[in-house]
Design an enzyme around this catalytic site. Structure first.
Site, PDB file in Angstrom:
ATOM      1  N   TYR A  59       1.066  -1.596  -0.232  1.00 27.22           N
ATOM      2  CA  TYR A  59       0.125  -0.062   0.317  1.00 27.22           C
ATOM      3  C   TYR A  59       1.224   1.347   0.006  1.00 27.22           C
ATOM      4  CZ  TYR A  59      -4.316  -2.259   0.518  1.00 27.22           C
ATOM      5  OH  TYR A  59      -4.867  -3.759  -0.084  1.00 27.22           O
ATOM      6  N   ASN A  95     -12.659   3.081  -6.746  1.00 31.80           N
ATOM      7  CA  ASN A  95     -11.463   3.717  -6.727  1.00 31.80           C
ATOM      8  C   ASN A  95     -10.676   4.011  -5.353  1.00 31.80           C
ATOM      9  OD1 ASN A  95     -11.018   2.712  -8.950  1.00 31.80           O
ATOM     10  ND2 ASN A  95     -11.713   4.688  -9.792  1.00 31.80           N
ATOM     11  N   VAL A  96      -9.783   3.648  -5.234  1.00 33.78           N
ATOM     12  CA  VAL A  96      -8.907   3.734  -3.342  1.00 33.78           C
ATOM     13  C   VAL A  96      -8.437   5.560  -4.396  1.00 33.78           C
ATOM     14  CG1 VAL A  96      -9.528   2.502  -2.185  1.00 33.78           C
ATOM     15  CG2 VAL A  96      -7.398   2.937  -3.908  1.00 33.78           C
ATOM     16  N   ASP A  97      -7.771   5.665  -4.900  1.00 31.85           N
ATOM     17  CA  ASP A  97      -7.255   7.187  -5.659  1.00 31.85           C
ATOM     18  C   ASP A  97      -7.963   8.001  -5.291  1.00 31.85           C
ATOM     19  OD1 ASP A  97      -7.467   5.488  -9.113  1.00 31.85           O
ATOM     20  OD2 ASP A  97      -8.560   8.199  -7.709  1.00 31.85           O
ATOM     21  N   HIS A 112     -14.831   2.076  -1.067  1.00 32.78           N
ATOM     22  CA  HIS A 112     -13.671   0.653  -0.471  1.00 32.78           C
ATOM     23  C   HIS A 112     -12.958   1.119   0.163  1.00 32.78           C
ATOM     24  CE1 HIS A 112     -14.579  -2.145  -4.235  1.00 32.78           C
ATOM     25  NE2 HIS A 112     -15.477  -2.523  -3.133  1.00 32.78           N
ATOM     26  N   SER A 183     -15.240  -3.880 -14.340  1.00 38.64           N
ATOM     27  CA  SER A 183     -15.251  -5.136 -14.856  1.00 38.64           C
ATOM     28  C   SER A 183     -16.572  -6.479 -14.198  1.00 38.64           C
ATOM     29  CB  SER A 183     -14.280  -6.074 -14.741  1.00 38.64           C
ATOM     30  OG  SER A 183     -13.666  -5.831 -12.870  1.00 38.64           O
TER      31      SER A 183
HETATM   32  N1  APR Z   1     -11.411   3.145 -19.911  1.00 32.06           N
HETATM   33  C1  APR Z   1     -12.613   2.152 -19.655  1.00 32.06           C
HETATM   34  N2  APR Z   1     -13.086   1.118 -19.314  1.00 32.06           N
HETATM   35  C2  APR Z   1     -11.059   1.164 -18.691  1.00 32.06           C
HETATM   36  C3  APR Z   1     -10.315   1.260 -18.727  1.00 32.06           C
HETATM   37  C4  APR Z   1     -10.515   2.209 -19.771  1.00 32.06           C
HETATM   38  N3  APR Z   1      -9.448   3.690 -20.101  1.00 32.06           N
HETATM   39  N4  APR Z   1      -8.599   0.647 -18.843  1.00 32.06           N
HETATM   40  C5  APR Z   1      -9.938  -0.953 -18.509  1.00 32.06           C
HETATM   41  N5  APR Z   1     -10.964  -0.558 -18.115  1.00 32.06           N
HETATM   42  C6  APR Z   1     -11.936  -1.660 -17.836  1.00 32.06           C
HETATM   43  C7  APR Z   1     -11.608  -2.766 -17.962  1.00 32.06           C
HETATM   44  O1  APR Z   1     -11.959  -4.047 -18.797  1.00 32.06           O
HETATM   45  C8  APR Z   1     -12.443  -3.582 -16.746  1.00 32.06           C
HETATM   46  O2  APR Z   1     -13.441  -3.983 -17.252  1.00 32.06           O
HETATM   47  O3  APR Z   1     -11.711  -1.607 -16.635  1.00 32.06           O
HETATM   48  C9  APR Z   1     -12.069  -2.736 -15.851  1.00 32.06           C
HETATM   49  C10 APR Z   1     -11.137  -2.629 -14.730  1.00 32.06           C
HETATM   50  O4  APR Z   1     -11.902  -3.908 -13.790  1.00 32.06           O
HETATM   51  P1  APR Z   1     -10.694  -4.377 -12.542  1.00 32.06           P
HETATM   52  O5  APR Z   1      -9.052  -4.309 -13.002  1.00 32.06           O
HETATM   53  O6  APR Z   1     -11.998  -5.985 -12.247  1.00 32.06           O
HETATM   54  O7  APR Z   1     -10.804  -3.389 -12.004  1.00 32.06           O
HETATM   55  P2  APR Z   1     -12.660  -2.689 -10.880  1.00 32.06           P
HETATM   56  O8  APR Z   1     -13.898  -3.298 -11.019  1.00 32.06           O
HETATM   57  O9  APR Z   1     -12.389  -1.516 -10.436  1.00 32.06           O
HETATM   58  O10 APR Z   1     -12.399  -4.649  -9.705  1.00 32.06           O
HETATM   59  C11 APR Z   1     -13.772  -3.258  -8.508  1.00 32.06           C
HETATM   60  O11 APR Z   1     -12.101  -5.070  -7.010  1.00 32.06           O
HETATM   61  O12 APR Z   1     -10.015  -5.625  -6.675  1.00 32.06           O
HETATM   62  C12 APR Z   1     -11.141  -5.503  -6.122  1.00 32.06           C
HETATM   63  O13 APR Z   1     -10.857  -3.808  -4.571  1.00 32.06           O
HETATM   64  C13 APR Z   1     -10.455  -3.909  -5.856  1.00 32.06           C
HETATM   65  O14 APR Z   1     -12.206  -1.694  -6.415  1.00 32.06           O
HETATM   66  C14 APR Z   1     -11.631  -2.782  -6.672  1.00 32.06           C
HETATM   67  C15 APR Z   1     -12.722  -3.612  -7.030  1.00 32.06           C
END
Ligand code: APR
Length: 242
Positions: A59, A95-97, A112, A183
């Site tokens: 972290y 997002n945590v940013d 989160h 996702s």
């Molecule tokens: N623009 C739009 N979508 C994008 C881009 C972009 N430039 N780049 C990537 N993506 C999409 C990907 O296709 C994917 O579906 O963003 C999504 C990111 O998915 P994850 O990596 O699973 O992130 P997230 O959905 O935020 O995860 C949810 O999981 O691990 C935990 O706590 C963590 O908050 C996080 C949670």
């Protein structure tokens, strides 16, 4: 197409994809964070108990990165949307940013947690912690209680996300629900779309790839949020050039 008016109640849910173009790694893509670290090692209370040094350095690295990244046009587009909707917009981020708040979003919930903050394990005080002294490799001791150690103010797996009552109430009442850059893997965040859909909201997805729950959207826009969201917001609020 003009979709909104200033009285439309909108909930926006964002995920790691909205910060990807700012240089912050997502989790589940090919070079994602979870390719390099096992979730159970760095993002669970057990992982913290088992190896606090590993979790702390994971972290601290992500916290220090905040000093080097900037909001991108997708974050800015959501600020424009808030200027148009005011209190009728609630932005919920996984997002945590800190890029949404640095871009200027105010009606914002970090369900989160936040990398900028640390929380005492003992007295649970939450502190803004982005000074040099907070960003070193050593653990940070609590200033409020004699022996407390500060942990990341992050919701780890098996912990309860923050403000779920407020989030669910807003999703229950919204007219439009927009999911951006997520996702659809992780609940309860991923379940908000189904609730909105069930309540009759108009549901829009904006994502680089079709997410798991893509069938729940009434409208889906595939692409990079930094590239396509500004124009979408312009269309939705009807500011297109006449
Ligand atoms: N623009 C739009 N979508 C994008 C881009 C972009 N430039 N780049 C990537 N993506 C999409 C990907 O296709 C994917 O579906 O963003 C999504 C990111 O998915 P994850 O990596 O699973 O992130 P997230 O959905 O935020 O995860 C949810 O999981 O691990 C935990 O706590 C963590 O908050 C996080 C949670």
């Amino acid at each position: 197409m003009k979709l909104l008016n200033p009285n439309t109640r909108v909930v926006v849910l964002t995920g790691a994809g909205i910060s990807a173009e700012s240089g912050i790694r997502t989790f589940r893509a090919a070079e994602g964070l979870w390719e390099e670290h096992r979730i159970e090692d760095v993002a669970t209370p057990e992982g913290w108990r088992r190896d606090p040094e590993l979790v702390w350095s994971f972290y601290q690295g992500r916290r220090r990165q905040l000093l080097d990244v900037l909001p991108n046009p997708a974050h800015d587009a959501l600020v424009d949307l808030e200027e148009y909707l005011g209190e009728n917009l609630l932005l919920v981020t996984q997002n945590v940013d800190d890029l949404h708040s640095r871009a200027g979003s105010n009606n914002l919930i970090h369900m989160h947690g936040e990398l900028r903050k640390l929380r005492c394990e003992l007295c649970e005080v939450v502190v803004e912690a982005m000074e040099g002294v907070h960003l070193q490799d050593d653990f940070v001791t609590c200033q409020e209680c004699p022996t407390g150690r500060l942990r990341p103010h992050i919701v780890w797996f098996t912990e309860m996300p923050f403000d779920m009552e407020k989030i669910n109430a807003a999703v229950f009442e919204c007219d439009v629900f927009i999911a951006i850059g997520t996702s659809g893997h992780v609940y309860p965040a991923a379940g908000l779309l189904a609730i909105a859909q069930m309540r009759g909201a108009y549901c829009i997805g904006v994502n680089l790839d079709p997410p798991e729950n893509v069938d729940f959207f009434d409208e889906f826009h595939q692409g990079r949020a930094g590239e396509i969201l500004p124009d979408l917001v312009t269309q939705w609020v009807g500011n297109e050039e006449e």
